[in-house]
Design a protein around this motif. Structure first.
Motif, PDB file in Angstrom:
ATOM      1  N   ILE A   6      35.282 -20.341  18.326  1.00 47.77           N
ATOM      2  CA  ILE A   6      34.786 -21.342  19.281  1.00 47.77           C
ATOM      3  C   ILE A   6      35.651 -22.596  19.255  1.00 47.77           C
ATOM      4  N   LEU A   7      36.009 -23.052  18.062  1.00 47.16           N
ATOM      5  CA  LEU A   7      36.865 -24.240  17.960  1.00 47.16           C
ATOM      6  C   LEU A   7      38.241 -23.984  18.558  1.00 47.16           C
ATOM      7  N   ASN A   8      38.733 -22.777  18.411  1.00 54.06           N
ATOM      8  CA  ASN A   8      40.018 -22.418  19.015  1.00 54.06           C
ATOM      9  C   ASN A   8      39.914 -22.437  20.545  1.00 54.06           C
ATOM     10  N   LEU A   9      38.827 -21.888  21.079  1.00 56.99           N
ATOM     11  CA  LEU A   9      38.612 -21.915  22.533  1.00 56.99           C
ATOM     12  C   LEU A   9      38.504 -23.356  23.033  1.00 56.99           C
ATOM     13  N   ARG A  10      37.820 -24.190  22.274  1.00 60.46           N
ATOM     14  CA  ARG A  10      37.675 -25.602  22.654  1.00 60.46           C
ATOM     15  C   ARG A  10      39.044 -26.290  22.687  1.00 60.46           C
ATOM     16  N   TYR A  11      39.869 -26.009  21.682  1.00 60.43           N
ATOM     17  CA  TYR A  11      41.211 -26.589  21.638  1.00 60.43           C
ATOM     18  C   TYR A  11      42.032 -26.133  22.848  1.00 60.43           C
ATOM     19  N   GLN A  12      41.929 -24.846  23.184  1.00 62.72           N
ATOM     20  CA  GLN A  12      42.651 -24.328  24.349  1.00 62.72           C
ATOM     21  C   GLN A  12      42.194 -25.031  25.626  1.00 62.72           C
ATOM     22  N   TRP A  13      40.878 -25.211  25.776  1.00 59.82           N
ATOM     23  CA  TRP A  13      40.352 -25.870  26.973  1.00 59.82           C
ATOM     24  C   TRP A  13      40.849 -27.315  27.049  1.00 59.82           C
ATOM     25  N   GLU A  14      40.750 -28.038  25.932  1.00 56.84           N
ATOM     26  CA  GLU A  14      41.203 -29.430  25.917  1.00 56.84           C
ATOM     27  C   GLU A  14      42.686 -29.530  26.238  1.00 56.84           C
ATOM     28  N   SER A  15      43.488 -28.648  25.673  1.00 59.08           N
ATOM     29  CA  SER A  15      44.932 -28.669  25.935  1.00 59.08           C
ATOM     30  C   SER A  15      45.237 -28.379  27.398  1.00 59.08           C
ATOM     31  N   MET A  16      44.506 -27.437  27.961  1.00 58.90           N
ATOM     32  CA  MET A  16      44.730 -27.029  29.345  1.00 58.90           C
ATOM     33  C   MET A  16      44.383 -28.152  30.326  1.00 58.90           C
ATOM     34  N   VAL A  17      43.222 -28.760  30.170  1.00 62.64           N
ATOM     35  CA  VAL A  17      42.797 -29.747  31.161  1.00 62.64           C
ATOM     36  C   VAL A  17      43.424 -31.122  30.938  1.00 62.64           C
ATOM     37  N   SER A  18      43.870 -31.400  29.722  1.00 66.69           N
ATOM     38  CA  SER A  18      44.448 -32.725  29.477  1.00 66.69           C
ATOM     39  C   SER A  18      45.964 -32.758  29.627  1.00 66.69           C
ATOM     40  N   PHE A  19      46.587 -31.609  29.855  1.00 66.28           N
ATOM     41  CA  PHE A  19      48.038 -31.558  30.040  1.00 66.28           C
ATOM     42  C   PHE A  19      48.433 -32.396  31.246  1.00 66.28           C
ATOM     43  N   ARG A  20      49.147 -33.450  31.001  1.00 66.83           N
ATOM     44  CA  ARG A  20      49.608 -34.395  32.033  1.00 66.83           C
ATOM     45  C   ARG A  20      48.468 -35.037  32.819  1.00 66.83           C
ATOM     46  N   LYS A  21      47.251 -34.908  32.316  1.00 64.87           N
ATOM     47  CA  LYS A  21      46.067 -35.525  32.944  1.00 64.87           C
ATOM     48  C   LYS A  21      45.950 -35.168  34.419  1.00 64.87           C
ATOM     49  N   THR A  22      46.241 -33.909  34.755  1.00 61.62           N
ATOM     50  CA  THR A  22      46.199 -33.493  36.163  1.00 61.62           C
ATOM     51  C   THR A  22      44.789 -33.160  36.635  1.00 61.62           C
ATOM     52  N   TYR A  23      43.889 -32.816  35.711  1.00 60.24           N
ATOM     53  CA  TYR A  23      42.515 -32.503  36.103  1.00 60.24           C
ATOM     54  C   TYR A  23      41.731 -33.791  36.306  1.00 60.24           C
ATOM     55  N   ASP A  24      40.906 -33.807  37.318  1.00 61.52           N
ATOM     56  CA  ASP A  24      40.069 -34.964  37.624  1.00 61.52           C
ATOM     57  C   ASP A  24      38.743 -34.810  36.864  1.00 61.52           C
ATOM     58  N   LEU A  25      38.659 -35.449  35.696  1.00 62.29           N
ATOM     59  CA  LEU A  25      37.485 -35.355  34.828  1.00 62.29           C
ATOM     60  C   LEU A  25      37.115 -36.740  34.315  1.00 62.29           C
ATOM     61  N   PRO A  26      35.822 -36.962  34.022  1.00 63.99           N
ATOM     62  CA  PRO A  26      35.428 -38.251  33.452  1.00 63.99           C
ATOM     63  C   PRO A  26      36.007 -38.451  32.053  1.00 63.99           C
ATOM     64  N   SER A  27      36.176 -37.344  31.322  1.00 58.47           N
ATOM     65  CA  SER A  27      36.734 -37.405  29.966  1.00 58.47           C
ATOM     66  C   SER A  27      37.379 -36.060  29.657  1.00 58.47           C
ATOM     67  N   TYR A  28      38.392 -36.079  28.824  1.00 55.52           N
ATOM     68  CA  TYR A  28      39.087 -34.844  28.472  1.00 55.52           C
ATOM     69  C   TYR A  28      38.629 -34.297  27.123  1.00 55.52           C
ATOM     70  N   ASP A  29      37.598 -34.876  26.539  1.00 50.47           N
ATOM     71  CA  ASP A  29      37.056 -34.374  25.277  1.00 50.47           C
ATOM     72  C   ASP A  29      36.335 -33.064  25.528  1.00 50.47           C
ATOM     73  N   GLY A  30      36.376 -32.178  24.544  1.00 47.93           N
ATOM     74  CA  GLY A  30      35.745 -30.874  24.683  1.00 47.93           C
ATOM     75  C   GLY A  30      34.333 -30.832  24.134  1.00 47.93           C
ATOM     76  N   ASN A  31      33.567 -31.902  24.337  1.00 48.03           N
ATOM     77  CA  ASN A  31      32.176 -31.848  23.859  1.00 48.03           C
ATOM     78  C   ASN A  31      31.312 -31.095  24.868  1.00 48.03           C
ATOM     79  N   ILE A  32      30.122 -30.750  24.464  1.00 44.95           N
ATOM     80  CA  ILE A  32      29.271 -29.874  25.274  1.00 44.95           C
ATOM     81  C   ILE A  32      28.900 -30.506  26.617  1.00 44.95           C
ATOM     82  N   TYR A  33      28.731 -31.825  26.645  1.00 44.52           N
ATOM     83  CA  TYR A  33      28.372 -32.507  27.893  1.00 44.52           C
ATOM     84  C   TYR A  33      29.519 -32.445  28.901  1.00 44.52           C
ATOM     85  N   ASN A  34      30.748 -32.639  28.432  1.00 42.68           N
ATOM     86  CA  ASN A  34      31.898 -32.560  29.332  1.00 42.68           C
ATOM     87  C   ASN A  34      32.130 -31.138  29.817  1.00 42.68           C
ATOM     88  N   LEU A  35      31.900 -30.158  28.939  1.00 44.10           N
ATOM     89  CA  LEU A  35      32.057 -28.766  29.348  1.00 44.10           C
ATOM     90  C   LEU A  35      31.029 -28.395  30.416  1.00 44.10           C
TER      91      LEU A  35
END
Length: 78
Positions: A6-35
């Motif tokens: 699960i932690l590995n999947l979370r790291y992958q998600w955070e890396s994917m969406v925060s790469f160059r900050k291209t995703y429009d998100l309130p926060s790039y943290d992989g906590n349950i609320y952001n997911l």
């Protein structure tokens, strides 16, 4: 599924969406609320972004694991 997975999947998600900050998100943290927010609202402004489908799959997998009853989790966690 183990906590390490699960932690590995979370790291992958955070890396994917925060790469160059291209995703429009309130926060790039992989906590349950952001997911959960990403699952509910991420398609509105991110569906055409690179790797969106993979990011959505990872988010859903993590949230599904989080919402399981405690009895069904891996017994090695205790």
């Amino acid at each position: 599924m183990t906590i390490e997975t699960i932690l590995n999947l979370r790291y992958q998600w955070e890396s994917m969406v925060s790469f160059r900050k291209t995703y429009d998100l309130p926060s790039y943290d992989g906590n349950i609320y952001n997911l959960k927010n990403f699952i509910e609202n991420g398609h509105k402004s991110n569906r055409f972004r690179k790797n969106f489908d993979e990011a959505m799959r990872l988010a859903r997998e993590i949230v599904e694991y989080y919402e399981r009853p405690m009895e069904s989790l891996d017994t090695r966690l205790a």
